[in-house]
Design a protein around this motif. Structure first.
Motif, PDB file in Angstrom:
ATOM      1  N   ALA A  98      -6.288  -9.892   8.439  1.00  0.00           N
ATOM      2  CA  ALA A  98      -5.443  -9.163   7.492  1.00  0.00           C
ATOM      3  C   ALA A  98      -4.256 -10.012   7.053  1.00  0.00           C
ATOM      4  CB  ALA A  98      -4.945  -7.863   8.121  1.00  0.00           C
ATOM      5  N   THR A  99      -3.990  -9.927   5.763  1.00  0.00           N
ATOM      6  CA  THR A  99      -2.799 -10.538   5.177  1.00  0.00           C
ATOM      7  C   THR A  99      -1.857  -9.458   4.664  1.00  0.00           C
ATOM      8  OG1 THR A  99      -3.902 -10.721   3.036  1.00  0.00           O
ATOM      9  CG2 THR A  99      -4.031 -12.644   4.512  1.00  0.00           C
ATOM     10  N   HIS A 100      -2.400  -8.234   4.486  1.00  0.00           N
ATOM     11  CA  HIS A 100      -1.633  -7.099   3.975  1.00  0.00           C
ATOM     12  C   HIS A 100      -2.041  -5.831   4.726  1.00  0.00           C
ATOM     13  CE1 HIS A 100      -1.301  -9.921   0.647  1.00  0.00           C
ATOM     14  NE2 HIS A 100      -0.289  -9.201   0.187  1.00  0.00           N
ATOM     15  N   CYS A 101      -1.101  -4.941   4.930  1.00  0.00           N
ATOM     16  CA  CYS A 101      -1.384  -3.598   5.433  1.00  0.00           C
ATOM     17  C   CYS A 101      -0.608  -2.610   4.573  1.00  0.00           C
ATOM     18  CB  CYS A 101      -1.006  -3.447   6.902  1.00  0.00           C
ATOM     19  SG  CYS A 101      -2.175  -4.238   8.030  1.00  0.00           S
ATOM     20  N   ASP A 102      -1.283  -1.544   4.206  1.00  0.00           N
ATOM     21  CA  ASP A 102      -0.711  -0.530   3.318  1.00  0.00           C
ATOM     22  C   ASP A 102      -0.151  -1.144   2.045  1.00  0.00           C
ATOM     23  OD1 ASP A 102      -1.466   1.489   5.070  1.00  0.00           O
ATOM     24  OD2 ASP A 102       0.459   1.484   6.115  1.00  0.00           O
ATOM     25  N   GLY A 103      -0.848  -2.160   1.532  1.00  0.00           N
ATOM     26  CA  GLY A 103      -0.499  -2.774   0.256  1.00  0.00           C
ATOM     27  C   GLY A 103       0.645  -3.761   0.286  1.00  0.00           C
TER      28      GLY A 103
END
Length: 139
Positions: A98-103
């Protein structure tokens, strides 16, 4: 041919960085950790392993089933996975870097990269601050 490629990376800690993940298809999975649910996105770990030369698909058999991936975090926390469980045609465990969570880009305490194992009841193998990946073989 995969044996030669995997052998090049075998036993070497490969840094997780932009070069390793750039250009790979992005997937979104649900992470449940410490009572919080997030939608995280990034490339599939299987795609990253392919980039490192690991066998995939029908090549995940025989000796390839002895390959494990050791993921290490900045704080020294480590988790291991078998290649068979991560391959989409065999174990099909949905894992992403992941590089992003919740945008939003990951905060420093979680990123810049986080290994996220979708569907697990606890987040123990969803590694924050992912730093290196090492492909090893079990004798």
């Amino acid at each position: 041919m995969w044996v030669m490629l995997a052998m090049a990376a075998l036993g070497q800690a490969v840094p997780v960085n932009e070069k390793l993940v750039d250009g790979l298809p992005v997937q979104t999975v649900t992470l449940v950790a410490h009572g919080t649910t997030q939608q995280c996105s990034g490339p599939m770990l299987a795609d990253v392993l392919n980039r490192l030369g690991a066998p995939a698909g029908n090549d995940v058999r025989a000796d390839a089933l002895r390959l494990i991936l050791l993921a290490k975090a900045r704080d020294g926390y480590q988790v291991a996975f078998t290649l068979g469980e991560l391959d989409p045609l065999l174990g099909n465990k949905r894992a992403i870097i992941a590089t992003h969570c919740d945008g939003k880009p990951l905060a420093d305490e979680d990123g810049p990269y986080r290994l996220v194992m979708a569907g697990e009841k606890r987040g123990a193998r969803s590694l924050r601050q992912l730093e290196t990946l090492t492909l090893l073989t079990v004798e």
